[in-house]
Design a protein around this motif. Structure first.
Motif, PDB file in Angstrom:
ATOM      1  N   PRO A   1      63.218  85.083 -69.062  1.00 19.89           N
ATOM      2  CA  PRO A   1      64.157  84.569 -70.063  1.00 19.89           C
ATOM      3  C   PRO A   1      65.609  84.978 -69.829  1.00 19.89           C
ATOM      4  CG  PRO A   1      62.221  85.514 -71.118  1.00 19.89           C
ATOM      5  CD  PRO A   1      62.186  85.905 -69.673  1.00 19.89           C
ATOM      6  N   LEU A   2      65.846  85.882 -68.889  1.00 21.10           N
ATOM      7  CA  LEU A   2      67.207  86.329 -68.615  1.00 21.10           C
ATOM      8  C   LEU A   2      67.893  85.452 -67.570  1.00 21.10           C
ATOM      9  CD1 LEU A   2      66.526  90.179 -68.572  1.00 21.10           C
ATOM     10  CD2 LEU A   2      67.214  88.722 -70.496  1.00 21.10           C
ATOM     11  N   ARG A   3      67.217  84.397 -67.144  1.00 26.59           N
ATOM     12  CA  ARG A   3      67.786  83.488 -66.146  1.00 26.59           C
ATOM     13  C   ARG A   3      68.923  82.642 -66.698  1.00 26.59           C
ATOM     14  NH1 ARG A   3      62.271  80.892 -63.644  1.00 26.59           N
ATOM     15  NH2 ARG A   3      61.516  82.757 -62.565  1.00 26.59           N
ATOM     16  N   ALA A   4      69.027  82.569 -68.022  1.00 25.78           N
ATOM     17  CA  ALA A   4      70.091  81.771 -68.654  1.00 25.78           C
ATOM     18  C   ALA A   4      70.584  82.517 -69.886  1.00 25.78           C
ATOM     19  CB  ALA A   4      69.562  80.392 -69.039  1.00 25.78           C
ATOM     20  N   PRO A   5      71.855  82.353 -70.231  1.00 21.81           N
ATOM     21  CA  PRO A   5      72.391  83.047 -71.405  1.00 21.81           C
ATOM     22  C   PRO A   5      71.896  82.486 -72.736  1.00 21.81           C
ATOM     23  CG  PRO A   5      74.049  81.609 -70.478  1.00 21.81           C
ATOM     24  CD  PRO A   5      72.873  81.585 -69.532  1.00 21.81           C
ATOM     25  N   LEU A   6      71.393  81.249 -72.699  1.00 26.82           N
ATOM     26  CA  LEU A   6      70.903  80.602 -73.916  1.00 26.82           C
ATOM     27  C   LEU A   6      69.577  79.926 -73.619  1.00 26.82           C
ATOM     28  CD1 LEU A   6      71.146  79.376 -76.813  1.00 26.82           C
ATOM     29  CD2 LEU A   6      72.458  77.509 -75.756  1.00 26.82           C
ATOM     30  N   LEU A   7      68.586  80.219 -74.418  1.00 26.30           N
ATOM     31  CA  LEU A   7      67.323  79.503 -74.373  1.00 26.30           C
ATOM     32  C   LEU A   7      67.163  78.792 -75.705  1.00 26.30           C
ATOM     33  CD1 LEU A   7      66.951  81.608 -72.087  1.00 26.30           C
ATOM     34  CD2 LEU A   7      64.550  81.701 -72.715  1.00 26.30           C
ATOM     35  N   ILE A   8      66.790  77.548 -75.655  1.00 26.15           N
ATOM     36  CA  ILE A   8      66.536  76.794 -76.876  1.00 26.15           C
ATOM     37  C   ILE A   8      65.040  76.521 -76.929  1.00 26.15           C
ATOM     38  CG2 ILE A   8      67.009  74.703 -78.192  1.00 26.15           C
ATOM     39  CD1 ILE A   8      69.674  74.497 -76.637  1.00 26.15           C
ATOM     40  N   ALA A   9      64.356  77.208 -77.842  1.00 25.65           N
ATOM     41  CA  ALA A   9      62.923  76.983 -78.016  1.00 25.65           C
ATOM     42  C   ALA A   9      62.733  75.672 -78.754  1.00 25.65           C
ATOM     43  CB  ALA A   9      62.305  78.140 -78.801  1.00 25.65           C
ATOM     44  N   VAL A  10      61.875  74.827 -78.206  1.00 27.71           N
ATOM     45  CA  VAL A  10      61.572  73.541 -78.819  1.00 27.71           C
ATOM     46  C   VAL A  10      60.248  73.688 -79.547  1.00 27.71           C
ATOM     47  CG1 VAL A  10      61.187  71.083 -78.423  1.00 27.71           C
ATOM     48  CG2 VAL A  10      62.762  72.359 -76.937  1.00 27.71           C
ATOM     49  N   VAL A  11      60.279  73.513 -80.856  1.00 34.31           N
ATOM     50  CA  VAL A  11      59.102  73.737 -81.687  1.00 34.31           C
ATOM     51  C   VAL A  11      58.619  72.421 -82.281  1.00 34.31           C
ATOM     52  CG1 VAL A  11      58.197  74.973 -83.696  1.00 34.31           C
ATOM     53  CG2 VAL A  11      59.952  76.044 -82.249  1.00 34.31           C
ATOM     54  N   PHE A  12      57.345  72.130 -82.051  1.00 34.44           N
ATOM     55  CA  PHE A  12      56.686  70.998 -82.700  1.00 34.44           C
ATOM     56  C   PHE A  12      56.207  71.492 -84.055  1.00 34.44           C
ATOM     57  CE2 PHE A  12      52.324  68.919 -83.074  1.00 34.44           C
ATOM     58  CZ  PHE A  12      52.790  67.877 -83.845  1.00 34.44           C
ATOM     59  N   SER A  13      56.703  70.867 -85.098  1.00 35.12           N
ATOM     60  CA  SER A  13      56.414  71.286 -86.465  1.00 35.12           C
ATOM     61  C   SER A  13      55.804  70.104 -87.230  1.00 35.12           C
ATOM     62  CB  SER A  13      57.713  71.758 -87.130  1.00 35.12           C
ATOM     63  OG  SER A  13      57.474  72.297 -88.388  1.00 35.12           O
ATOM     64  N   PRO A  14      54.485  69.891 -87.087  1.00 35.50           N
ATOM     65  CA  PRO A  14      53.866  68.694 -87.674  1.00 35.50           C
ATOM     66  C   PRO A  14      54.016  68.641 -89.190  1.00 35.50           C
ATOM     67  CG  PRO A  14      52.180  70.239 -86.931  1.00 35.50           C
ATOM     68  CD  PRO A  14      53.497  70.786 -86.483  1.00 35.50           C
ATOM     69  N   GLN A  15      54.187  67.426 -89.673  1.00 29.68           N
ATOM     70  CA  GLN A  15      54.356  67.187 -91.105  1.00 29.68           C
ATOM     71  C   GLN A  15      53.156  66.407 -91.631  1.00 29.68           C
ATOM     72  OE1 GLN A  15      57.134  68.569 -92.647  1.00 29.68           O
ATOM     73  NE2 GLN A  15      57.319  69.426 -90.587  1.00 29.68           N
ATOM     74  N   PRO A  16      52.746  66.675 -92.870  1.00 25.15           N
ATOM     75  CA  PRO A  16      51.629  65.911 -93.434  1.00 25.15           C
ATOM     76  C   PRO A  16      51.982  64.428 -93.512  1.00 25.15           C
ATOM     77  CG  PRO A  16      52.260  67.748 -94.876  1.00 25.15           C
ATOM     78  CD  PRO A  16      53.293  67.649 -93.806  1.00 25.15           C
ATOM     79  N   SER A  17      51.091  63.589 -93.017  1.00 27.11           N
ATOM     80  CA  SER A  17      51.319  62.151 -93.073  1.00 27.11           C
ATOM     81  C   SER A  17      49.998  61.422 -92.894  1.00 27.11           C
ATOM     82  CB  SER A  17      52.286  61.724 -91.969  1.00 27.11           C
ATOM     83  OG  SER A  17      52.409  60.317 -91.928  1.00 27.11           O
ATOM     84  N   HIS A  18      49.763  60.425 -93.733  1.00 21.64           N
ATOM     85  CA  HIS A  18      48.575  59.596 -93.552  1.00 21.64           C
ATOM     86  C   HIS A  18      48.872  58.424 -92.614  1.00 21.64           C
ATOM     87  CE1 HIS A  18      50.736  57.540 -96.792  1.00 21.64           C
ATOM     88  NE2 HIS A  18      50.098  56.446 -96.434  1.00 21.64           N
ATOM     89  N   LYS A  19      50.163  58.209 -92.290  1.00 21.80           N
ATOM     90  CA  LYS A  19      50.565  57.099 -91.429  1.00 21.80           C
ATOM     91  C   LYS A  19      50.849  57.511 -89.993  1.00 21.80           C
ATOM     92  CE  LYS A  19      53.963  54.643 -92.818  1.00 21.80           C
ATOM     93  NZ  LYS A  19      55.195  54.109 -93.431  1.00 21.80           N
ATOM     94  N   VAL A  20      51.329  58.729 -89.786  1.00 23.72           N
ATOM     95  CA  VAL A  20      51.807  59.125 -88.460  1.00 23.72           C
ATOM     96  C   VAL A  20      50.914  60.234 -87.906  1.00 23.72           C
ATOM     97  CG1 VAL A  20      53.786  59.874 -87.108  1.00 23.72           C
ATOM     98  CG2 VAL A  20      54.152  58.573 -89.208  1.00 23.72           C
ATOM     99  N   ALA A  21      50.177  59.903 -86.855  1.00 26.29           N
ATOM    100  CA  ALA A  21      49.252  60.860 -86.236  1.00 26.29           C
ATOM    101  C   ALA A  21      50.010  62.042 -85.641  1.00 26.29           C
ATOM    102  CB  ALA A  21      48.440  60.164 -85.148  1.00 26.29           C
ATOM    103  N   GLU A  22      49.317  63.163 -85.493  1.00 25.74           N
ATOM    104  CA  GLU A  22      49.946  64.368 -84.956  1.00 25.74           C
ATOM    105  C   GLU A  22      50.466  64.152 -83.545  1.00 25.74           C
ATOM    106  OE1 GLU A  22      48.443  68.786 -84.115  1.00 25.74           O
ATOM    107  OE2 GLU A  22      48.430  68.264 -86.249  1.00 25.74           O
ATOM    108  N   TRP A  23      49.715  63.415 -82.713  1.00 27.90           N
ATOM    109  CA  TRP A  23      50.180  63.188 -81.337  1.00 27.90           C
ATOM    110  C   TRP A  23      51.511  62.438 -81.327  1.00 27.90           C
ATOM    111  CZ3 TRP A  23      51.378  58.426 -79.608  1.00 27.90           C
ATOM    112  CH2 TRP A  23      50.793  57.318 -80.239  1.00 27.90           C
ATOM    113  N   GLU A  24      51.698  61.504 -82.285  1.00 24.55           N
ATOM    114  CA  GLU A  24      52.939  60.749 -82.344  1.00 24.55           C
ATOM    115  C   GLU A  24      54.094  61.656 -82.775  1.00 24.55           C
ATOM    116  OE1 GLU A  24      54.808  56.753 -84.427  1.00 24.55           O
ATOM    117  OE2 GLU A  24      52.694  57.206 -84.747  1.00 24.55           O
TER     118      GLU A  24
END
Length: 193
Positions: free
Chosen positions: A90-113
């Motif tokens: 992690p010290l290879r760059a001064p800034l790391l941006i963690a990308v977080v998948f944060s699923p939301q409850p939905s009866h229309k939109v599947a988790e994979w989408e």
């Protein structure tokens, strides 16, 4: 009918996509929080069925990168030189941006989408950072979804890490551009009738 793609000067989005590359080595310069917020306002406009916003980003700077390195080593059960190698990543760059998948409850939109939306935000953010003059590389690894790494990021039980955008200044000598054309032979087909 002729369009912008037929023009000798490609549209800005096409030119940006064609110029994008990954930088495995960057300098210690990094975008400010204000610049990240400006770029994220654009990246957040990615196609998002039902506008669920099933993602969030975490900026890691300074000692947070050291804590991440320790979490990576602990998650791998590494010791000695193997642990030191993981701790240094992690010290290879001064800034790391963690990308977080944060699923939301939905009866229309599947988790994979929803996960695809989070990936789209990550890619668009990478493209926007590159276009703004920053060196970027999206990194993952075997510990990306490890519990110790999730805990270090403060993720909720339903959230998943998709990796990190390593961001820094573009070095004066950037090395080869890895400009490999995408083989299109089996990448595009057409169904008619």
């Amino acid at each position: 009918m002729s369009g912008a793609l037929d023009s000798p000067v490609p549209p800005p989005v096409l030119a940006a996509a064609q110029a994008r590359r990954s930088y495995s080595k960057v300098t210690d310069d990094a975008p400010t929080t204000a610049e990240l917020e400006r770029l994220l306002a654009a990246a957040g406009r990615v196609a998002d069925h039902s506008a669920l916003h099933p993602w969030r980003l975490i900026a890691l700077r300074g000692e947070a990168r050291v804590r991440l390195g320790r979490a990576l080593a602990a998650a791998a059960g590494a010791s000695g030189s193997a642990a030191a190698s993981l701790e240094a990543k992690p010290l290879r760059a001064p800034l790391l941006i963690a990308v977080v998948f944060s699923p939301q409850p939905s009866h229309k939109v599947a988790e994979w989408e929803q996960e695809a939306v989070a990936s789209g935000v990550a890619h668009l953010m990478s493209l926007l950072l590159h276009e703004a003059g920053w060196g970027v590389m999206w990194r993952t690894g075997p510990q990306t979804r490890a519990k110790k790494v999730a805990t270090m990021h403060g993720l909720a039980p339903t959230e998943k890490l998709l990796g990190w955008l390593y961001v820094g200044g573009v070095p004066e000598r950037a090395g080869s551009s890895h400009d490999k054309a995408t083989p299109l032979k089996h990448r595009l087909s057409t169904l008619e009738g």
